[in-house]
Motif scaffolding. Structure first.
Motif, short mmCIF file in Angstrom:
data_model
loop_
_atom_site.label_atom_id
_atom_site.label_comp_id
_atom_site.label_asym_id
_atom_site.label_seq_id
_atom_site.Cartn_x
_atom_site.Cartn_y
_atom_site.Cartn_z
N SER A 2 0.83 -1.20 0.00
CA SER A 2 0.00 0.00 0.00
C SER A 2 0.87 1.25 0.00
O SER A 2 1.84 1.36 0.75
CB SER A 2 -0.93 0.02 1.22
OG SER A 2 -0.21 -0.09 2.42
N SER A 18 -0.62 0.85 -4.91
CA SER A 18 -1.17 -0.11 -3.96
C SER A 18 -1.68 -1.34 -4.70
O SER A 18 -2.25 -1.22 -5.79
CB SER A 18 -2.31 0.51 -3.14
OG SER A 18 -1.85 1.60 -2.37
N ARG A 54 3.83 0.56 2.74
CA ARG A 54 3.86 -0.58 3.66
C ARG A 54 3.65 -1.88 2.91
O ARG A 54 2.86 -1.94 1.96
CB ARG A 54 2.77 -0.44 4.73
CG ARG A 54 2.88 0.81 5.57
CD ARG A 54 1.68 0.98 6.49
NE ARG A 54 1.63 -0.08 7.51
CZ ARG A 54 0.56 -0.79 7.78
NH1 ARG A 54 -0.55 -0.61 7.09
NH2 ARG A 54 0.59 -1.70 8.74
N THR A 56 2.40 -5.66 3.75
CA THR A 56 1.72 -6.42 4.79
C THR A 56 1.49 -7.84 4.32
O THR A 56 1.03 -8.07 3.19
CB THR A 56 0.37 -5.77 5.16
OG1 THR A 56 0.60 -4.41 5.51
CG2 THR A 56 -0.27 -6.49 6.34
N GLU A 61 2.82 -6.24 9.24
CA GLU A 61 3.68 -5.44 8.38
C GLU A 61 5.09 -6.04 8.33
O GLU A 61 5.65 -6.44 9.35
CB GLU A 61 3.77 -4.00 8.90
CG GLU A 61 4.59 -3.10 7.99
CD GLU A 61 4.59 -1.65 8.42
OE1 GLU A 61 5.26 -0.83 7.77
OE2 GLU A 61 3.90 -1.34 9.43
N ARG A 63 8.71 -5.20 7.78
CA ARG A 63 9.67 -4.10 7.75
C ARG A 63 11.03 -4.62 7.30
O ARG A 63 11.49 -5.66 7.76
CB ARG A 63 9.79 -3.46 9.14
CG ARG A 63 8.48 -2.86 9.66
CD ARG A 63 8.66 -2.30 11.06
NE ARG A 63 7.42 -1.77 11.58
CZ ARG A 63 7.00 -0.52 11.41
NH1 ARG A 63 7.77 0.32 10.69
NH2 ARG A 63 5.87 -0.09 11.91
#
Length: 264
Positions: A2, A18, A54, A56, A61, A63
């Motif tokens: 997104s 997205s 982000r 997911t 999420e 990272r």
């Protein structure tokens, strides 16, 4: 993914894109050359880190995603080329993709302990079954360099499938294939959706339109359309950017008999 944005040396490669791949869905990603498809695919693989946005997975999420994390997450991918190891046999190449199912650790394998032998047998069986599914079992003992390119593509796909992923990332799997081979690939991708999700980056529009449930269209790093194959084909912005009138007019009858890429 997104709000994904990526810039290289101050040049925007992606801007606020997205995309969501639902369970059991074949999601196509298309666009003209330079649209940002490969960049977005590489973001999904952890090869490119976005400057914004982000990622997911299963509600959590991710990272600083790295390619080495993909297999443990239940994600497998293929490359635009084949990426096979020339010094390994076809069977051994596919076994590499099955390592997430290995139970013996590095030390056990290094010392040739019984647990490692049992592991090797299980992985060989899994690899063989993946080759059978792709119709490439007769090449198991051959080396990739001795095989025609379409066969190498099947081996590369078998290496991804042997991991039994929840999400399969396919980067131009139809490149270099003849029409009948492309048809077989399309049937395989549709069958795979019964046990995994698929994100498909592809230039062959007839394949994309027939196998995908939803399609996201990029142009110059921006998302210009998203929807079912019928919705995307009917979008004037897509026609102008990529598809062209000829492709838009083809398969009209086929789309009338499908629902989001699935035959009815």
């Amino acid at each position: 993914m997104s709000g994904i944005s990526v810039a290289f040396g101050g040049v925007a490669a992606l801007s606020d894109v997205s995309l969501t791949v639902e369970p059991g869905q074949v999601h196509g990603l298309i666009g003209p050359n330079g649209a940002g498809k490969t960049t977005l695919f590489n973001v999904a693989c952890g090869l490119v880190r976005p400057s914004a946005g982000r990622i997911t997975w299963r509600g959590e999420e991710l990272r600083r995603l790295k390619p080495s994390q993909l297999s443990t997450l239940g994600i497998a991918r293929t490359l635009q080329g084949v990426g096979l190891f020339g010094g390994l046999s076809v069977l051994e190449n596919v076994m590499v993709g099955a390592h997430r199912h290995a139970r013996a650790g590095f030390v056990s394998a290094l010392l040739a302990l019984p647990t490692a032998d049992k592991d090797d047998k299980v992985l060989r069986e899994r690899a063989h079954q993946a080759l059978v599914e792709l119709g490439a079992e007769s090449y198991a003992d051959r080396y990739p360099g001795s095989l025609p390119y379409p066969v190498q593509k099947r081996v590369a796909l078998a290496r991804a499938l042997v991991a039994d992923p929840d999400l399969l990332l396919l980067d131009e799997p139809a490149s270099g294939l003849a029409e009948d081979e492309m048809h077989e690939l399309g049937e395989l991708i549709r069958a795979l959706s019964s046990r995994m999700s698929v994100l498909l980056v592809e230039h062959h529009m007839d394949l994309v339109m027939k196998v995908c449930d939803r399609i996201t269209v990029l142009d110059s790093g921006e998302q210009i359309a998203a929807g079912t194959p019928a919705e995307v084909q009917a979008d004037p912005k897509v026609t102008e950017a990529y598809l062209g009138d000829e492709v838009v007019e083809t398969d009209a009858a086929e789309l009338a008999r499908t629902d989001g890429g699935r035959h009815v």
